[in-house]
Design a protein around this motif. Sequence first.
Motif, PDB file in Angstrom:
ATOM      1  N   SER A  70       1.365  13.786  10.539  1.00 55.44           N
ATOM      2  CA  SER A  70       1.115  12.349  10.421  1.00 55.44           C
ATOM      3  C   SER A  70       1.242  11.705  11.793  1.00 55.44           C
ATOM      4  O   SER A  70       2.087  12.104  12.604  1.00 55.44           O
ATOM      5  CB  SER A  70       2.114  11.710   9.447  1.00 55.44           C
ATOM      6  OG  SER A  70       1.943  10.306   9.423  1.00 55.44           O
ATOM      7  N   ARG A  79       3.733  -1.226   3.769  1.00 56.40           N
ATOM      8  CA  ARG A  79       2.977   0.015   3.655  1.00 56.40           C
ATOM      9  C   ARG A  79       3.976   1.158   3.539  1.00 56.40           C
ATOM     10  O   ARG A  79       4.884   1.289   4.366  1.00 56.40           O
ATOM     11  CB  ARG A  79       2.080   0.224   4.874  1.00 56.40           C
ATOM     12  CG  ARG A  79       1.123   1.401   4.700  1.00 56.40           C
ATOM     13  CD  ARG A  79       0.164   1.527   5.860  1.00 56.40           C
ATOM     14  NE  ARG A  79      -0.795   2.595   5.608  1.00 56.40           N
ATOM     15  CZ  ARG A  79      -1.648   3.064   6.513  1.00 56.40           C
ATOM     16  NH1 ARG A  79      -1.672   2.548   7.722  1.00 56.40           N
ATOM     17  NH2 ARG A  79      -2.484   4.029   6.206  1.00 56.40           N
ATOM     18  N   SER A 136       0.718   5.452   0.312  1.00 66.05           N
ATOM     19  CA  SER A 136      -0.069   6.643   0.625  1.00 66.05           C
ATOM     20  C   SER A 136       0.693   7.875   0.160  1.00 66.05           C
ATOM     21  O   SER A 136       1.836   8.099   0.584  1.00 66.05           O
ATOM     22  CB  SER A 136      -0.323   6.731   2.137  1.00 66.05           C
ATOM     23  OG  SER A 136      -1.020   5.593   2.597  1.00 66.05           O
ATOM     24  N   THR A 186       5.413  11.589   2.013  1.00 68.72           N
ATOM     25  CA  THR A 186       4.873  12.847   2.507  1.00 68.72           C
ATOM     26  C   THR A 186       5.983  13.873   2.712  1.00 68.72           C
ATOM     27  O   THR A 186       7.154  13.518   2.812  1.00 68.72           O
ATOM     28  CB  THR A 186       4.120  12.615   3.838  1.00 68.72           C
ATOM     29  OG1 THR A 186       3.567  13.835   4.302  1.00 68.72           O
ATOM     30  CG2 THR A 186       5.045  12.049   4.892  1.00 68.72           C
ATOM     31  N   PHE A 244       4.596   5.277   3.223  1.00 67.48           N
ATOM     32  CA  PHE A 244       4.081   6.635   3.379  1.00 67.48           C
ATOM     33  C   PHE A 244       5.001   7.589   2.633  1.00 67.48           C
ATOM     34  O   PHE A 244       6.209   7.587   2.845  1.00 67.48           O
ATOM     35  CB  PHE A 244       4.037   7.039   4.860  1.00 67.48           C
ATOM     36  CG  PHE A 244       3.122   6.195   5.703  1.00 67.48           C
ATOM     37  CD1 PHE A 244       1.792   6.530   5.840  1.00 67.48           C
ATOM     38  CD2 PHE A 244       3.600   5.073   6.358  1.00 67.48           C
ATOM     39  CE1 PHE A 244       0.945   5.758   6.618  1.00 67.48           C
ATOM     40  CE2 PHE A 244       2.770   4.292   7.137  1.00 67.48           C
ATOM     41  CZ  PHE A 244       1.433   4.627   7.269  1.00 67.48           C
ATOM     42  N   GLU A 262       0.845  -1.200   0.000  1.00 68.36           N
ATOM     43  CA  GLU A 262       0.000   0.000   0.000  1.00 68.36           C
ATOM     44  C   GLU A 262       0.879   1.249   0.000  1.00 68.36           C
ATOM     45  O   GLU A 262       1.845   1.335   0.763  1.00 68.36           O
ATOM     46  CB  GLU A 262      -0.899  -0.010   1.242  1.00 68.36           C
ATOM     47  CG  GLU A 262      -1.829   1.182   1.339  1.00 68.36           C
ATOM     48  CD  GLU A 262      -2.631   1.179   2.626  1.00 68.36           C
ATOM     49  OE1 GLU A 262      -3.148   2.254   2.992  1.00 68.36           O
ATOM     50  OE2 GLU A 262      -2.734   0.116   3.257  1.00 68.36           O
TER      51      GLU A 262
END
Length: 244
Positions: free
Chosen positions: A71, A61, A33, A65, A63, A31
Amino acid sequence: MKYMKNQLIKIVIFICITHFICFIAQAKTTEISFNKNCPPIAFGVGDLKTALDKVKAENVRIFITTNLQSSESSVVKQSADMLPSKAESFVISRLSNEIAIVGRDNVGLMYGCFELAERLQMKGKKALELKEPVVQSPFVEFRAINPFLTLPYDKGTMETWWFVQEDFWQDYLDMLARSRINWIDYHGMYNIKRTDFPNLYPYFIKSDQFPKAGIDSKTSERNLAMLKKVMKMAKDRGIKFSLM
């Protein structure tokens, strides 16, 4: 009645198996994001997704950003604490099955995605282990190229001019971004056949005061539209564009 009962049992079993397979597939999915509305980030994520798919990465996962975004993720906070203050910097780190790419800005995030994608291409899944955080910032702030904006040569025409070929710009700007070039400064114009430097304005702008000067208005309007498109394409890849 017995036939209907058997059919019902088969349907229930089928549904249970389907849900189990979906659960297993979901558990193994990688995943990511990220801000899908930011072109430089989306471009970098595209390379990263391709690399992840190639090595069949599972159960991770990621991230992606900037430090300016809040977060609750521990791995994001860990990366943000190590983030250099210099523009276009990034940090890649891992905690458990979570990886964070945190950038000082959007271009830094794009470069972070490139970095992890390139490591996956070279090392395969091992690149995701990240025993030590990856912390990088540009050694050279201004990384530019200064090519010539050359006119068509010999039998070439304005219709076949390389400048108005969008597929050329797509590949060229992709290459520059992946090479971490952050500025393209075109030196214009140049007539490669006569080796002189004609004024670029008549090729992009039509004057109402001097209507006979320069090329026809339809062609100059097309050239100007292409220039604007190229500038947008460059910006989407974290590249500043100037025409001298």
